[in-house]
Design a protein around this motif. Structure first.
Motif, PDB file in Angstrom:
ATOM      1  N   SER A 181       2.488 -11.096  14.042  1.00 36.53           N
ATOM      2  CA  SER A 181       1.303 -11.029  13.188  1.00 36.53           C
ATOM      3  C   SER A 181       0.181 -10.241  13.847  1.00 36.53           C
ATOM      4  N   SER A 182      -0.005 -10.444  15.134  1.00 34.97           N
ATOM      5  CA  SER A 182      -1.098  -9.754  15.829  1.00 34.97           C
ATOM      6  C   SER A 182      -0.891  -8.242  15.835  1.00 34.97           C
ATOM      7  N   GLN A 183       0.367  -7.799  15.756  1.00 35.69           N
ATOM      8  CA  GLN A 183       0.649  -6.370  15.745  1.00 35.69           C
ATOM      9  C   GLN A 183       0.151  -5.690  14.470  1.00 35.69           C
ATOM     10  N   PHE A 184       0.034  -6.459  13.396  1.00 38.92           N
ATOM     11  CA  PHE A 184      -0.407  -5.882  12.131  1.00 38.92           C
ATOM     12  C   PHE A 184      -1.891  -5.520  12.133  1.00 38.92           C
ATOM     13  N   ARG A 185      -2.608  -5.917  13.162  1.00 39.56           N
ATOM     14  CA  ARG A 185      -4.005  -5.502  13.272  1.00 39.56           C
ATOM     15  C   ARG A 185      -4.129  -3.977  13.335  1.00 39.56           C
ATOM     16  N   THR A 186      -3.101  -3.319  13.821  1.00 41.99           N
ATOM     17  CA  THR A 186      -3.160  -1.858  13.958  1.00 41.99           C
ATOM     18  C   THR A 186      -3.261  -1.157  12.602  1.00 41.99           C
ATOM     19  N   LEU A 187      -2.953  -1.871  11.521  1.00 43.66           N
ATOM     20  CA  LEU A 187      -3.004  -1.265  10.187  1.00 43.66           C
ATOM     21  C   LEU A 187      -4.344  -1.472   9.489  1.00 43.66           C
ATOM     22  N   GLU A 188      -5.282  -2.131  10.139  1.00 43.90           N
ATOM     23  CA  GLU A 188      -6.578  -2.364   9.498  1.00 43.90           C
ATOM     24  C   GLU A 188      -7.222  -1.045   9.090  1.00 43.90           C
ATOM     25  N   ASP A 189      -7.674  -0.985   7.840  1.00 41.89           N
ATOM     26  CA  ASP A 189      -8.358   0.172   7.241  1.00 41.89           C
ATOM     27  C   ASP A 189      -7.443   1.361   6.995  1.00 41.89           C
ATOM     28  N   SER A 190      -6.149   1.200   7.168  1.00 42.07           N
ATOM     29  CA  SER A 190      -5.209   2.281   6.868  1.00 42.07           C
ATOM     30  C   SER A 190      -4.913   2.297   5.369  1.00 42.07           C
ATOM     31  N   ASP A 191      -4.146   3.312   4.942  1.00 38.09           N
ATOM     32  CA  ASP A 191      -3.719   3.363   3.551  1.00 38.09           C
ATOM     33  C   ASP A 191      -2.914   2.108   3.175  1.00 38.09           C
ATOM     34  N   ARG A 192      -2.061   1.656   4.100  1.00 35.17           N
ATOM     35  CA  ARG A 192      -1.239   0.467   3.817  1.00 35.17           C
ATOM     36  C   ARG A 192      -2.108  -0.769   3.692  1.00 35.17           C
ATOM     37  N   TRP A 193      -3.172  -0.844   4.467  1.00 35.71           N
ATOM     38  CA  TRP A 193      -4.123  -1.960   4.398  1.00 35.71           C
ATOM     39  C   TRP A 193      -4.805  -1.987   3.024  1.00 35.71           C
ATOM     40  N   LEU A 194      -5.220  -0.821   2.545  1.00 31.06           N
ATOM     41  CA  LEU A 194      -5.903  -0.761   1.264  1.00 31.06           C
ATOM     42  C   LEU A 194      -4.949  -1.070   0.111  1.00 31.06           C
ATOM     43  N   LEU A 195      -3.696  -0.656   0.222  1.00 33.37           N
ATOM     44  CA  LEU A 195      -2.723  -1.037  -0.792  1.00 33.37           C
ATOM     45  C   LEU A 195      -2.525  -2.549  -0.801  1.00 33.37           C
ATOM     46  N   ALA A 196      -2.564  -3.154   0.369  1.00 32.11           N
ATOM     47  CA  ALA A 196      -2.414  -4.609   0.458  1.00 32.11           C
ATOM     48  C   ALA A 196      -3.548  -5.341  -0.250  1.00 32.11           C
ATOM     49  N   THR A 197      -4.741  -4.740  -0.282  1.00 33.94           N
ATOM     50  CA  THR A 197      -5.834  -5.385  -1.015  1.00 33.94           C
ATOM     51  C   THR A 197      -5.523  -5.430  -2.505  1.00 33.94           C
ATOM     52  N   ALA A 198      -4.859  -4.390  -3.018  1.00 29.29           N
ATOM     53  CA  ALA A 198      -4.451  -4.391  -4.422  1.00 29.29           C
ATOM     54  C   ALA A 198      -3.363  -5.427  -4.665  1.00 29.29           C
ATOM     55  N   HIS A 199      -2.420  -5.524  -3.745  1.00 27.40           N
ATOM     56  CA  HIS A 199      -1.325  -6.477  -3.883  1.00 27.40           C
ATOM     57  C   HIS A 199      -1.794  -7.923  -3.865  1.00 27.40           C
ATOM     58  N   ALA A 200      -3.024  -8.147  -3.418  1.00 29.39           N
ATOM     59  CA  ALA A 200      -3.545  -9.521  -3.407  1.00 29.39           C
ATOM     60  C   ALA A 200      -3.718 -10.070  -4.809  1.00 29.39           C
ATOM     61  N   GLU A 201      -3.814  -9.198  -5.816  1.00 33.49           N
ATOM     62  CA  GLU A 201      -3.896  -9.647  -7.206  1.00 33.49           C
ATOM     63  C   GLU A 201      -2.503  -9.943  -7.723  1.00 33.49           C
ATOM     64  N   LEU A 202      -2.267 -11.203  -8.083  1.00 31.65           N
ATOM     65  CA  LEU A 202      -0.921 -11.633  -8.472  1.00 31.65           C
ATOM     66  C   LEU A 202      -0.833 -12.142  -9.905  1.00 31.65           C
ATOM     67  N   ARG A 203      -1.948 -12.187 -10.604  1.00 31.55           N
ATOM     68  CA  ARG A 203      -1.942 -12.776 -11.936  1.00 31.55           C
ATOM     69  C   ARG A 203      -1.492 -11.770 -12.987  1.00 31.55           C
ATOM     70  N   PRO A 204      -0.590 -12.195 -13.883  1.00 33.85           N
ATOM     71  CA  PRO A 204      -0.278 -11.332 -15.016  1.00 33.85           C
ATOM     72  C   PRO A 204      -1.510 -11.228 -15.933  1.00 33.85           C
TER      73      PRO A 204
END
Length: 272
Positions: A72-95
């Motif tokens: 888990s601590s290794q994922f800090r390297t992705l902060e503010d990356s494109d993958r990080w920003l996509l993850a903010t979108a993925h946080a929405e789970l409601r149909p």
């Protein structure tokens, strides 16, 4: 690593109407109300049985727990990356908003199509998977990465109370997996792509610091079990057929999601 511009495009184009900063869509109060008599396809006893089949979370300080925390601590390297920003979108789970996460995998633009039957199918599956995950969480508490480390940055807005909620299993991964299985059944020729995006939605919870790897793995297994049980429920096949017709109509419209190129860039980001 590419700049944040492409990642912002991914967030904006993939979920144009979605409040991506919303706290995790798994709501304990809703799940508790739904567990005895869910609004989904499964009754309370079936949901309880599915929850009971999930093993307990890793014991604190065990080799699995320590490996989870190191990864888990290794994922800090992705902060503010494109993958990080996509993850903010993925946080929405409601149909129906979350269904747009599958636009690129399916080659459609669900955000511009009228799909009431598809939305209803996925909402019922959401209710089943949400309720099952919350029953497991109530059985044994495991802190989230952002709960274990007050300095850990989540990729979404999380209250102090939210940081202290249970991490195991990942309810987000449970919901994502059930969506992936449903889209795989709706479009068998694109089953691999649908399941891949469902898995990427689970990985997004690692990127966000909201779950550990074991939480995501358990959530995915639970989601697939929920779908298998729901697919055997009376009326499910009729609902699936109605949703399939709407999906075909959306494809016939010829619209695609303009954010797909940005999504490909984000998903090409190597994971730690």
């Amino acid at each position: 690593m590419r700049g944040a511009t492409a990642g912002l495009l991914a967030v904006a184009a993939l979920l144009s109407a979605c409040a991506a900063g919303t706290p995790a869509a798994i709501r304990p109060e809703a799940a508790q109300a739904a567990a005895p008599e869910t609004k989904g396809y499964l009754n309370g006893s079936l949901i309880q049985a599915l929850a009971d089949a999930v093993p307990p979370p890793p014991v604190a300080g065990s080799p699995i727990d320590l490996a989870d925390k190191a990864r888990s601590s290794q994922f800090r390297t992705l902060e503010d990356s494109d993958r990080w920003l996509l993850a903010t979108a993925h946080a929405e789970l409601r149909p129906p908003l979350a269904l747009q996460h599958f636009d690129c995998a399916l080659g459609v633009r669900l955000g511009s199509a009228a799909t009431p039957n598809l939305n209803r199918l996925m909402q019922r599956l959401f209710d089943d998977s949400d309720a099952a995950a919350e029953l497991v969480k109530a059985r044994g508490f495991r802190a989230r990465p952002v709960g274990d480390d007050a300095e850990r940055r989540p990729c979404q807005r999380v209250s102090e109370a939210g940081r202290k909620t249970a991490s195991y299993p990942s309810g987000s991964s449970t919901v994502a997996a059930v969506y992936g299985e449903a889209f795989a059944a709706l479009e068998p020729q694109r089953a691999a792509e649908a399941r891949r995006i469902a898995h990427e939605m689970g990985l997004s919870r690692l990127v966000c610091g909201m779950h550990y790897p074991s939480d995501v793995a358990a959530g995915e297994t639970l989601g697939k079990a929920v779908y298998e049980a729901a697919s055997a429920a009376p009326g499910f096949d009729l609902d699936l057929a109605a949703a399939r017709a709407e999906l075909a109509a959306a494809r016939a419209a010829g619209l695609t999601n303009p954010g797909c190129a940005a999504e490909r860039i984000a998903l090409a980001t190597p994971l730690p």
